[in-house]
Scaffold this active site. Sequence first.
Site, short mmCIF file in Angstrom:
data_model
loop_
_atom_site.label_atom_id
_atom_site.label_comp_id
_atom_site.label_asym_id
_atom_site.label_seq_id
_atom_site.Cartn_x
_atom_site.Cartn_y
_atom_site.Cartn_z
N ASP A 1 5.51 6.62 7.80
CA ASP A 1 5.79 7.59 6.82
C ASP A 1 5.42 6.88 5.42
O ASP A 1 4.97 5.79 5.56
CB ASP A 1 7.09 7.67 6.53
CG ASP A 1 7.67 8.52 5.49
OD1 ASP A 1 7.42 9.57 5.37
OD2 ASP A 1 8.59 8.08 4.68
N LYS A 2 5.07 7.79 4.43
CA LYS A 2 4.51 7.18 3.30
C LYS A 2 5.53 6.79 2.15
O LYS A 2 5.42 5.48 2.10
CB LYS A 2 3.53 8.63 2.69
CG LYS A 2 2.96 8.00 1.29
CD LYS A 2 2.11 9.10 0.57
CE LYS A 2 2.90 10.02 -0.07
NZ LYS A 2 3.76 9.69 -1.42
#
Length: 664
Positions: free
Chosen positions: A355-356
């Site tokens: 995930d960012k």
Amino acid sequence: MSQATEAGASPNQGDAHSHGGLFGVNAELLFAIVCGLLLVTGFITEKSGAFGIAWLPTAFYMLAYVFGGWFTLGEAIENIRKKRFEIDTLMLVAAAGAATLGAWAEGALLLFLFSLGHSLENYAMGRAKRAIEALAKLAPETALVVKQGGPVEVPVSALEPGDVVLVRANDRLPADGFVVKGSSNVNQAPVTGESIPVDKHPVPDAEEARRRPDAVDMASRVFAGTINGSGALEVEVSRRSTESALARVVKMVSEAETRKSPTQRLTDKFERIFVPCVLTLSGILLFSWVVIDEPFRDSFYRSMAVLVAASPCALAIATPSAVLAGIARAARSGVLIKGGAPLEELGMVTAIAFDKTGTLTEGKPRVTDIVVAEGVTEKELLEISVAVEALSDHPLAAAIVADGKTRLSGQVAVVASGFENLAGRGVRAEVDGQPAWIGKAEMFGADGVPALGSSTKEGIEALRSRGRTTMAVRLGDRDLGVIGLMDTPRSEARDALASLRGLGVTRMIMISGDHQLVAQSVGSDVGVDEAWGNLMPDDKVSAIREIKASQRIAMVGDGVNDAPAMASANVGVAMGGASSDVALETADVALMSEDLRQVAFSVALSRRTKKVIRQNLYVSLGVVALLVPATVLGLGIGPAVAVHEGTTLLVVINALRLLRFRAP
């Protein structure tokens, strides 16, 4: 076999072979030594003819039987009650058969070797269990609660949320909480695995910290079992002792021991087929005197020797011992692995999706740009935004609230209500009787949300082209403007990803709900192979499943917004487990700190564990393959037991090497 049950038990459930009583936890080893001394005394007496008493050697051998078979008999009775056929029962049958045939010395030797090997195995396995149990002892037993008359010492178990405790220099922290007074550096390695002490200072707003303790910044948050540095701290307790991060880790690691790995399930299936085959072969050999010219005594002896040689004790303990040691080693470095399955699976992944926000980035975005619509002031846009986002717990919302209040000098007169989270798109609330929306551009113009004006869309595109995350703001029937935010990539991200490549992870993907341009900008900075943007939560699940169809994949996220995607991967890895209950509950692997390098450590440990399991299986199966024909051809019970127990001990010692594992 009995060893398999033992390896899978929780430390809290007790060890089936950890015998206490009058002689302490090493009673079985003590009895084995006494058995050996009696065996040697009987042998010397028999060969030398000392004392001239014919029955004396046999008396020594019989006493050796008592000490050598004491614990074995107890375990055999317990196994029979549970309708299980175990090696303990087999050894007693073989020893009794030897005594019936007059071979007291050989029977005593069998029991001595078995009890000695068994006790040494239990001691070695206990090392791994003690490594886990030691975690529970990190927190102190008492705490100094700050009262009007001065600090009062109370049991840690009596602490309640809201109590303020005094933590002196170099003391261990007694509970989870947040700093309200004093500054110091805290060694968090016992819980998070971080090697460098972390500076701690008081929370800026104690009331807000009490209201949302899980949202307190890590610079003010502390955990039970960690070690205070040179300064005194006053800490307000936010969790009871049974609910602390440390207590949850100990509980979950204990539960993880009972979850079998794929290899262990496979060996269990093999044993269910193998053991009946061995019993059948032994039964056939029992009647070999009918076919060949030998007395029944020799046939019986050979049959017992084959049973001993073929008993798959080393095979039964090969996987559980390695899994137990691997889980214990991970826990000591702030990595919670929930059982043998994720431990093995993580070692086999060739792709990892990240995930960012909060994973590859710091998760602490800052407001960098404010673009207001025509006829709207910055103050109006910020007041609406702060009022609405104060009801959300998303990192972007926290950034808008914090930076918005700063720009407004803390003066926010607007109040929002009726908050609604539009998952993956934005939020909705009521302000002064009008609906307010804050979210991605893609949220507007769909599902009943009014579309944005052309000037607002142009402002969004301009900010996105510069790598900004954008939040459009609308109140009622008019656009208020756009807020641009930017998150900072983690400093260790590029090095962590390089380490993963060195371990054989060939594909690393960043998946984000942010715009593709923003995703590409961050992905380029941290060094992922692919950056996928514009993904809703359902899209992330589809992306993981698409990759999973062709290769094994792990998903690394914060365990909250990413839970569905993590559940869809072969292994879900959550960061920040020490500060997030959800991360601990939803992930297969929880990293107690927010250091991406722990992902590489976990993969390396998993691969080493997998290698050790393979070594153990090769050794245990190889020895059985050699011993069975050797005993059929005449190898005695004594040597067979010695090799059998030696192999089992070797397998356990090999597994314990994982406790000393260091990441490459």
